[in-house]
Write a protein that holds these residues in place. Structure first.
Motif, PDB file in Angstrom:
ATOM      1  N   GLY A 194     -12.340 -52.634  32.509  1.00 33.80           N
ATOM      2  CA  GLY A 194     -14.508 -53.425  32.777  1.00 33.80           C
ATOM      3  C   GLY A 194     -14.575 -54.076  31.953  1.00 33.80           C
ATOM      4  O   GLY A 194     -13.815 -54.921  30.862  1.00 33.80           O
ATOM      5  N   PRO A 195     -15.812 -54.454  32.195  1.00 33.97           N
ATOM      6  CA  PRO A 195     -16.700 -56.287  30.661  1.00 33.97           C
ATOM      7  C   PRO A 195     -16.330 -55.434  29.642  1.00 33.97           C
ATOM      8  O   PRO A 195     -16.302 -56.538  29.231  1.00 33.97           O
ATOM      9  CB  PRO A 195     -18.045 -55.625  31.819  1.00 33.97           C
ATOM     10  N   ASP A 196     -16.433 -54.234  29.211  1.00 28.98           N
ATOM     11  CA  ASP A 196     -15.909 -53.244  28.159  1.00 28.98           C
ATOM     12  C   ASP A 196     -14.908 -53.701  27.688  1.00 28.98           C
ATOM     13  O   ASP A 196     -14.329 -53.268  26.459  1.00 28.98           O
ATOM     14  CB  ASP A 196     -17.054 -52.141  28.117  1.00 28.98           C
ATOM     15  N   GLY A 197     -14.144 -53.585  28.292  1.00 24.92           N
ATOM     16  CA  GLY A 197     -12.254 -53.910  27.472  1.00 24.92           C
ATOM     17  C   GLY A 197     -11.626 -52.672  27.181  1.00 24.92           C
ATOM     18  O   GLY A 197     -10.549 -52.786  27.448  1.00 24.92           O
ATOM     19  N   TYR A 198     -12.531 -51.496  28.048  1.00 25.03           N
ATOM     20  CA  TYR A 198     -11.855 -50.578  28.942  1.00 25.03           C
ATOM     21  C   TYR A 198     -10.746 -50.132  29.348  1.00 25.03           C
ATOM     22  O   TYR A 198     -11.727 -51.061  30.829  1.00 25.03           O
ATOM     23  CB  TYR A 198     -12.408 -49.088  28.790  1.00 25.03           C
ATOM     24  N   LEU A 199     -10.096 -49.573  29.864  1.00 24.11           N
ATOM     25  CA  LEU A 199      -9.024 -49.153  31.255  1.00 24.11           C
ATOM     26  C   LEU A 199      -9.847 -47.972  32.231  1.00 24.11           C
ATOM     27  O   LEU A 199      -9.876 -47.058  31.190  1.00 24.11           O
ATOM     28  CB  LEU A 199      -7.512 -49.003  31.213  1.00 24.11           C
ATOM     29  N   TYR A 200     -10.373 -48.597  33.321  1.00 24.53           N
ATOM     30  CA  TYR A 200     -10.826 -46.860  33.989  1.00 24.53           C
ATOM     31  C   TYR A 200      -9.606 -46.907  34.743  1.00 24.53           C
ATOM     32  O   TYR A 200      -8.940 -47.911  35.982  1.00 24.53           O
ATOM     33  CB  TYR A 200     -11.726 -47.783  35.084  1.00 24.53           C
ATOM     34  N   ILE A 201      -9.691 -45.600  35.712  1.00 25.38           N
ATOM     35  CA  ILE A 201      -8.336 -45.121  36.194  1.00 25.38           C
ATOM     36  C   ILE A 201      -9.281 -44.274  37.369  1.00 25.38           C
ATOM     37  O   ILE A 201      -9.492 -43.700  37.161  1.00 25.38           O
ATOM     38  CB  ILE A 201      -7.631 -44.544  35.567  1.00 25.38           C
ATOM     39  N   ALA A 202      -8.836 -44.222  38.178  1.00 19.38           N
ATOM     40  CA  ALA A 202      -9.327 -43.604  39.634  1.00 19.38           C
ATOM     41  C   ALA A 202      -8.240 -42.386  40.402  1.00 19.38           C
ATOM     42  O   ALA A 202      -7.281 -42.684  40.224  1.00 19.38           O
ATOM     43  CB  ALA A 202      -9.446 -44.156  40.797  1.00 19.38           C
ATOM     44  N   LEU A 203      -8.689 -41.555  40.368  1.00 17.24           N
ATOM     45  CA  LEU A 203      -8.230 -40.037  40.595  1.00 17.24           C
ATOM     46  C   LEU A 203      -8.812 -39.369  41.956  1.00 17.24           C
ATOM     47  O   LEU A 203     -10.107 -39.562  41.558  1.00 17.24           O
ATOM     48  CB  LEU A 203      -7.851 -39.267  39.339  1.00 17.24           C
ATOM     49  N   GLY A 204      -8.038 -39.456  42.441  1.00 16.74           N
ATOM     50  CA  GLY A 204      -8.464 -38.729  43.918  1.00 16.74           C
ATOM     51  C   GLY A 204      -8.254 -37.106  43.457  1.00 16.74           C
ATOM     52  O   GLY A 204      -8.034 -36.503  42.513  1.00 16.74           O
ATOM     53  N   ASP A 205      -9.112 -36.396  44.452  1.00 21.13           N
ATOM     54  CA  ASP A 205      -8.698 -34.649  43.743  1.00 21.13           C
ATOM     55  C   ASP A 205      -7.433 -34.355  44.288  1.00 21.13           C
ATOM     56  O   ASP A 205      -7.551 -32.445  44.088  1.00 21.13           O
ATOM     57  CB  ASP A 205     -10.113 -34.535  45.081  1.00 21.13           C
ATOM     58  N   GLY A 206      -6.386 -34.802  44.247  1.00 19.56           N
ATOM     59  CA  GLY A 206      -5.471 -33.757  44.200  1.00 19.56           C
ATOM     60  C   GLY A 206      -5.105 -33.667  45.725  1.00 19.56           C
ATOM     61  O   GLY A 206      -4.118 -32.936  45.854  1.00 19.56           O
ATOM     62  N   GLY A 207      -6.173 -33.555  46.546  1.00 24.41           N
ATOM     63  CA  GLY A 207      -5.217 -33.806  48.046  1.00 24.41           C
ATOM     64  C   GLY A 207      -4.923 -31.817  48.684  1.00 24.41           C
ATOM     65  O   GLY A 207      -5.995 -31.214  47.993  1.00 24.41           O
ATOM     66  N   GLY A 208      -4.815 -31.994  49.071  1.00 32.57           N
ATOM     67  CA  GLY A 208      -4.792 -30.670  50.855  1.00 32.57           C
ATOM     68  C   GLY A 208      -6.430 -31.269  51.543  1.00 32.57           C
ATOM     69  O   GLY A 208      -7.676 -31.592  50.452  1.00 32.57           O
ATOM     70  N   ALA A 209      -6.670 -30.347  52.082  1.00 35.02           N
ATOM     71  CA  ALA A 209      -7.902 -30.516  52.884  1.00 35.02           C
ATOM     72  C   ALA A 209      -9.234 -29.982  52.233  1.00 35.02           C
ATOM     73  O   ALA A 209      -8.753 -28.649  51.565  1.00 35.02           O
ATOM     74  CB  ALA A 209      -8.515 -30.504  54.364  1.00 35.02           C
ATOM     75  N   GLY A 210     -10.258 -30.540  52.022  1.00 38.26           N
ATOM     76  CA  GLY A 210     -11.364 -29.741  51.653  1.00 38.26           C
ATOM     77  C   GLY A 210     -11.560 -29.431  50.001  1.00 38.26           C
ATOM     78  O   GLY A 210     -11.549 -28.610  50.113  1.00 38.26           O
ATOM     79  N   ASP A 211     -10.797 -30.263  49.435  1.00 42.48           N
ATOM     80  CA  ASP A 211     -11.209 -29.800  47.754  1.00 42.48           C
ATOM     81  C   ASP A 211     -10.579 -28.614  47.741  1.00 42.48           C
ATOM     82  O   ASP A 211     -11.600 -27.948  47.506  1.00 42.48           O
ATOM     83  CB  ASP A 211     -11.654 -30.203  47.261  1.00 42.48           C
TER      84      ASP A 211
END
Length: 416
Positions: free
Chosen positions: A191-208
């Motif tokens: 990010g502009p703040d120099g920190y690392l951002y990481i996207a994680l999905g909900d782990g899978g399987g339909a409907g959380d």
């Protein structure tokens, strides 16, 4: 994959969505009780200025740069001025494209570390350190061969060859167990703040089924924010930024920056404003784009699995929307099946496109340009892009590219 019939150039579709969770935000406080003494009426407030009309968008097409790639999942520049493009292949390799040619040897080959048997598994994310030209550090996200954990690892470039990484430099920073093969997220970005951002999905399987989207104790279904430059926190391989929104909250993971996400694919920062745009893949009905303005303290709850887009999901009706941040754009599955998020264009080649965030559907190629006007957002339908867009990417100058899962191509966006 069979492409749906092209929808052609439709009239502009205007979505004006105020980013608020209820109708009370910004409402005036009740005035004092009327006095027995007659008073002159207060002057009416001046109306809010009408935003200037947005310029028309140009026609956008794609132009092939390179082929022969094995199910590419992402493309980016390194920010080092070299002009190279780095393309991830699902199987666990990073290829360099220079002057339109794919170099014969991969920049990084970690196929032995990666499982890619599931359609949404593999080598999914890459971020070069903001000072990569000086320190040679970069970060990758993949599903691990030994159990499928969502894994963040750091590598360094070779000291003798700038077109090769040093495989012996590998250092795993984060490995999050995952029960299912899908919804792995995978986007990485500083990010502009120099920190690392990481996207994680909900782990899978339909409907959380794990109910991860609304569980602050679970890093799945969230965007994490970490410091890879400060001394590591106790028991971790990284530091926690001191202003992370859930730091110190009992039962919450301190890395979480935002949550309530199903499978963010992908997110990006506007390189000019610092705004964060998040495309989140829907369940069976709606695809969405979420927004976080620059300077936000974080902590947004984007709704999954209470909501799918602006519709209730759990329960199917009458859900409690209190505290949720709703999407600024959504489309139904009559237009596609899975959103691929892009970038706000800030390049120099096409001035009329500047400030527009681009996104497209993987299945149909339906595409949109979304532009912010104050607190509202307008989405214009573009002519269809090709199908199978697994990711957008930016080069060092801010020009935009796409990679297509099948037939394995890298293409640039051009304006006609």
């Amino acid at each position: 994959m069979v492409r749906a019939p092209s929808l052609g150039i439709l009239p502009f579709v205007i979505w004006l969505i105020v980013v608020a969770c209820d109708g009370t935000a910004g409402a005036p406080a009740p005035g004092p009780a009327p006095s027995a003494t007659a008073q002159a009426p207060a002057a009416a407030p001046s109306p809010a200025p009408t935003p200037a009309p947005l310029p028309p968008l140009p026609g956008i097409v794609v132009e092939r740069v390179a082929g022969g790639l094995q199910r590419p999942t992402f493309v980016t520049g390194a920010g080092d001025g070299s002009g190279r493009l780095f393309v991830l292949e699902k199987r666990g390799t990073i290829r360099i494209v220079r002057d339109g040619a794919v170099l014969p040897e991969p920049f990084l080959d970690i196929r032995s570390r990666v499982t890619s048997s599931g359609n949404e598994q593999g080598l999914l994310g890459l971020a070069f350190h903001p000072r990569f030209a000086e320190n040679g550090r970069f970060f990758v996200y993949y599903t691990a061969a030994d159990g499928g954990a969502n894994t963040l690892a750091e590598f360094r470039v070779s000291s003798t060859d700038p077109d090769r990484a040093d495989p012996a430099s590998a250092r795993v920073l984060l490995a999050i167990p995952d029960r299912y093969s899908n919804h792995n997220g995978g986007m990485l970005a500083f990010g502009p703040d120099g920190y690392l951002y990481i996207a994680l999905g909900d782990g899978g399987g339909a409907g959380d089924p794990l109910r991860a989207g609304q569980d602050l104790a679970n890093p799945l279904g969230a965007i994490l924010r970490i410091d890879v430059d400060a001394p590591p926190a106790s028991g971790l391989a990284y530091a926690i930024p001191p202003d992370n929104p859930f730091l110190g909250r009992e039962g919450a993971r301190p890395e979480i920056w935002a949550y309530g996400l199903r499978n963010p694919w992908r997110f990006s920062f506007d390189r000019q404003t610092g705004d964060l745009w998040i495309a989140d893949v829907g369940q069976n009905a709606r695809e969405e784009v979420n927004f976080q303005p620059a300077g936000s303290p974080g902590g947004q709850n984007y709704g999954w699995s209470i909501m799918e887009g602006t519709n209730c999901y759990r329960p199917a009706s009458g859900c409690d929307r209190t505290g949720l941040t709703l999407p600024v754009f959504e489309y139904t599955h009559s237009d596609g099946c899975s959103i691929t998020g892009g970038y706000v264009y800030r390049g120099a080649a096409f001035p009329a496109l500047r400030g527009a965030y681009l996104a497209a559907d993987y299945c149909t190629g339906a595409a949109w340009a979304i532009r912010r006007q104050g607190e509202t957002f307008r989405a214009d339908r573009l002519p269809d892009f090709p199908t199978g867009i697994s990711s957008f990417g930016e080069d060092d100058a801010g020009e935009l590219y796409i990679v297509r899962d099948q037939p394995g191509t890298l293409e640039r966006l051009v304006v006609r």
